[in-house]
Enzyme design. Structure first.
Site, PDB file in Angstrom:
ATOM      1  CG  ASN A  41      36.882  12.240  49.797  1.00 28.27           C
ATOM      2  OD1 ASN A  41      35.658  12.949  49.538  1.00 28.27           O
ATOM      3  ND2 ASN A  41      37.013  11.098  48.932  1.00 28.27           N
ATOM      4  CG  ASP A 174      31.194  51.231  35.792  1.00 29.20           C
ATOM      5  OD1 ASP A 174      30.454  51.161  34.779  1.00 29.20           O
ATOM      6  OD2 ASP A 174      31.161  50.461  36.701  1.00 29.20           O
ATOM      7  CE  LYS A 197      37.147  54.189  40.942  1.00 28.81           C
ATOM      8  NZ  LYS A 197      37.212  52.739  41.555  1.00 28.81           N
ATOM      9  NE  ARG A 199      44.881  52.269  37.233  1.00 34.71           N
ATOM     10  CZ  ARG A 199      45.069  52.185  38.620  1.00 34.71           C
ATOM     11  NH1 ARG A 199      45.613  52.987  39.208  1.00 34.71           N
ATOM     12  NH2 ARG A 199      44.509  50.975  38.976  1.00 34.71           N
ATOM     13  N   GLY A 240      32.924  48.564  47.385  1.00 35.05           N
ATOM     14  CA  GLY A 240      33.830  49.579  47.121  1.00 35.05           C
ATOM     15  C   GLY A 240      33.496  50.492  46.174  1.00 35.05           C
ATOM     16  CB  SER A 241      32.288  50.508  42.746  1.00 35.25           C
ATOM     17  OG  SER A 241      33.563  49.871  42.247  1.00 35.25           O
TER      18      SER A 241
END
Length: 334
Positions: A41, A174, A197, A199, A240-241
């Site tokens: 369970n 970063d 990085k 935007r 990913g980074s």
């Protein structure tokens, strides 16, 4: 200074049993006898099969995947079992502290799960916590009990320093890791580059749901042309980074690219992506367990067992842990 507890006991959850055994080997003590069962369970049951009354107990548990929630419950249940068995002192040894990225409210109506986890560990019975390289240092402040954060960065520094290479540059993936990246670079006598990085707001576009999103671009602060690059980070999750930084360094003319991290989370298909990334070598530690399928010739794993064993012995003996930081310059990576 002698210990106020006659004996030490070390128990392990299923998060990283191999590391627990290595720690016990270094200390020349047997691993504590405990039973952990998961019923059909999905309830988890734990029992200590030996007395811990007035003993100095250390519960070693990395909060690893898969089955992260099970690892957390195992830790909490073992801590509770030790407390209810009248242990003299209970220390939670957590080589990898999960939910480290949820250390603050970065958007409306979200939890601070790293704080919630800290509260549960304390409520379960931990009187002291020992961990390695938190993703966010402020997590230390989430605990109202003694909390020692060690760093395994010195192992990585020693590994690369022994290469004796010239023309090396350290790369922070970063801006947020730039301070620790700088300390790492100084320790091996190399300059620092930073992958940034951001935007691009003026190129924002509306998606199918009517929400605006901005494309991201990555810039490099520093010159890597013809250099051996060592990317350093505290953990690698999906990879990913790291892969974005590898692509950036290749475009910028790096001659060789290496990477290192303390915690090999390796979630999803990270291993496959890293193997195909073009990295010459990835160096990490055994704070998290790796299956044979997660290992490849380009992966080097260093052990934190000696460091943890020494700190556990010092805590048990009532000797300052701070002297280790001073002797090995751990504090440079705080």
């Amino acid at each position: 200074m002698g210990s106020r507890f006659d004996e030490m006991r070390i128990f392990s959850g299923n998060g990283n049993h191999a590391l627990s055994e290595l720690i016990c080997d270094r200390l020349n003590v047997p691993l504590g006898d405990a039973t952990i069962v998961k019923f059909s369970n999905e309830n988890i049951f734990a029992k200590l099969n030996e007395s811990v009354r007035e003993k100095d107990v250390f519960v070693v548990q990395s909060l690893s995947t898969p089955n992260l929630s099970d690892r957390i419950m195992e830790l909490l249940i073992l801590l509770d079992a030790c407390r209810r068995a009248s242990a003299g002192r209970v220390t939670a040894v957590i080589p990898y502290y999960a939910y480290g990225r949820t250390d603050k409210k970065d958007q409306p109506r979200v939890p601070i799960t790293a704080r919630l986890l800290a509260d549960m560990i304390q409520a379960a019975g931990a009187q002291q916590v020992l961990t390695i390289d938190l993703h966010a240092g402020q997590i230390q402040g989430f605990f109202n009990i003694p909390m020692d954060e060690l760093t395994a960065m010195h192992l990585l520094v020693r590994y690369w320093s022994e290469k004796g290479w010239d023309n090396v540059i350290v790369v922070s993936p970063d801006v947020g890791f730039a301070k620790r990246g700088r300390n790492f670079a100084e320790a091996i006598g190399a300059p620092l580059a930073i992958a940034e990085k951001r935007r691009v707001q003026h190129l924002a576009s509306r998606d199918n749901n009517g929400n605006y999103s901005s494309p991201e671009i990555m810039n490099l602060i520093g010159d890597v042309v013809g250099k051996r690059c060592i990317i350093v980070d505290d953990e690698i999750a999906t990879g990913g980074s790291i892969l974005e930084v590898v692509d950036l360094l290749n475009r910028e003319g790096a001659s060789e690219i290496y990477a290192c991290c303390v915690h090999p989370v390796f979630a999803a298909n990270a291993v496959q992506r890293l193997r195909q990334s073009g990295l010459r070598e990835l160096v990490t530690t055994d704070t998290l367990p790796l299956t044979p399928e997660q290992r490849w010739p380009g992966l080097t794993v260093l052990s934190v067992s000696t460091m943890l064993a020494e700190v556990i012995q010092r805590i048990h003996s009532g000797v300052s842990v701070d002297t280790i930081f001073s002797q090995r310059h751990y504090s440079a990576f705080g």
